[in-house]
Scaffold this motif. Structure first.
Motif, mmCIF file in Angstrom:
data_model
loop_
_atom_site.group_PDB
_atom_site.id
_atom_site.type_symbol
_atom_site.label_atom_id
_atom_site.label_comp_id
_atom_site.label_asym_id
_atom_site.label_seq_id
_atom_site.Cartn_x
_atom_site.Cartn_y
_atom_site.Cartn_z
ATOM 1 N N GLU A 1 4.774 1.643 -3.350
ATOM 2 C CA GLU A 1 5.209 0.227 -2.758
ATOM 3 C C GLU A 1 6.669 0.338 -2.666
ATOM 4 O O GLU A 1 7.511 0.814 -3.433
ATOM 5 C CB GLU A 1 4.908 -0.766 -3.444
ATOM 6 C CG GLU A 1 5.079 -1.926 -2.995
ATOM 7 C CD GLU A 1 4.892 -3.261 -3.893
ATOM 8 O OE1 GLU A 1 5.842 -4.243 -4.029
ATOM 9 O OE2 GLU A 1 3.870 -3.389 -4.456
ATOM 10 N N GLU B 1 -0.522 5.164 -5.946
ATOM 11 C CA GLU B 1 -0.120 4.182 -4.779
ATOM 12 C C GLU B 1 1.398 3.611 -4.854
ATOM 13 O O GLU B 1 1.787 3.585 -5.953
ATOM 14 C CB GLU B 1 -0.686 2.736 -5.021
ATOM 15 C CG GLU B 1 -2.405 2.971 -4.865
ATOM 16 C CD GLU B 1 -3.057 1.721 -5.517
ATOM 17 O OE1 GLU B 1 -2.429 0.710 -5.912
ATOM 18 O OE2 GLU B 1 -4.208 1.742 -5.845
ATOM 19 N N SER C 1 10.013 -1.695 -1.333
ATOM 20 C CA SER C 1 10.522 -2.778 -1.168
ATOM 21 C C SER C 1 11.917 -2.808 -1.348
ATOM 22 O O SER C 1 12.711 -1.883 -1.119
ATOM 23 C CB SER C 1 9.903 -3.817 -2.177
ATOM 24 O OG SER C 1 10.243 -3.430 -3.374
ATOM 25 N N THR D 1 11.340 1.884 -4.675
ATOM 26 C CA THR D 1 10.005 2.609 -4.683
ATOM 27 C C THR D 1 9.426 2.436 -5.873
ATOM 28 O O THR D 1 9.986 2.783 -7.097
ATOM 29 C CB THR D 1 10.315 3.851 -4.129
ATOM 30 O OG1 THR D 1 11.058 3.966 -3.046
ATOM 31 C CG2 THR D 1 8.909 4.461 -4.001
#
Length: 97
Positions: free
Chosen positions: A59, A57, A61, A69
């Motif tokens: 993410e 996964e 931001s 990352t």
């Protein structure tokens, strides 16, 4: 007799990424880059392949206005890694007659 090795994990860099993620809750891109010695571009491509397979996964931001990352192994990734290790162990258990 021999199990097929998972082609997604049977890549040195992808296996290194998954192995790292097995030992941490999550990891920032730069940490993975530092530990694997991969280039940013290659690492990004390989993480993308692991994400597409559902093994990690990702993410995205920001921290202090800089992109961040973070990657985390998924349940499917843990299962795939465990199966890969078991398949490798089967190769290593073969004894000469």
């Amino acid at each position: 007799m021999f199990k097929t090795l998972n082609p997604i994990l049977h890549s040195q860099l992808r296996l290194a990424i998954i192995s790292l993620l097995m030992s941490v809750e999550d990891a920032e891109f730069n940490y993975i880059k530092e530990k694997t010695g991969a280039t940013s571009g290659n690492l990004s491509i390989q993480i993308g392949k692991l994400k597409t397979a559902g093994y990690v996964e990702v993410e995205k931001s920001f921290r202090d206005n800089f992109p961040l990352t973070t990657c985390k192994i998924s349940k499917k990734g843990i299962q795939a890694f465990d199966e890969y290790v078991q398949a490798l162990e089967a190769y290593l258990q073969v004894k000469k007659k």
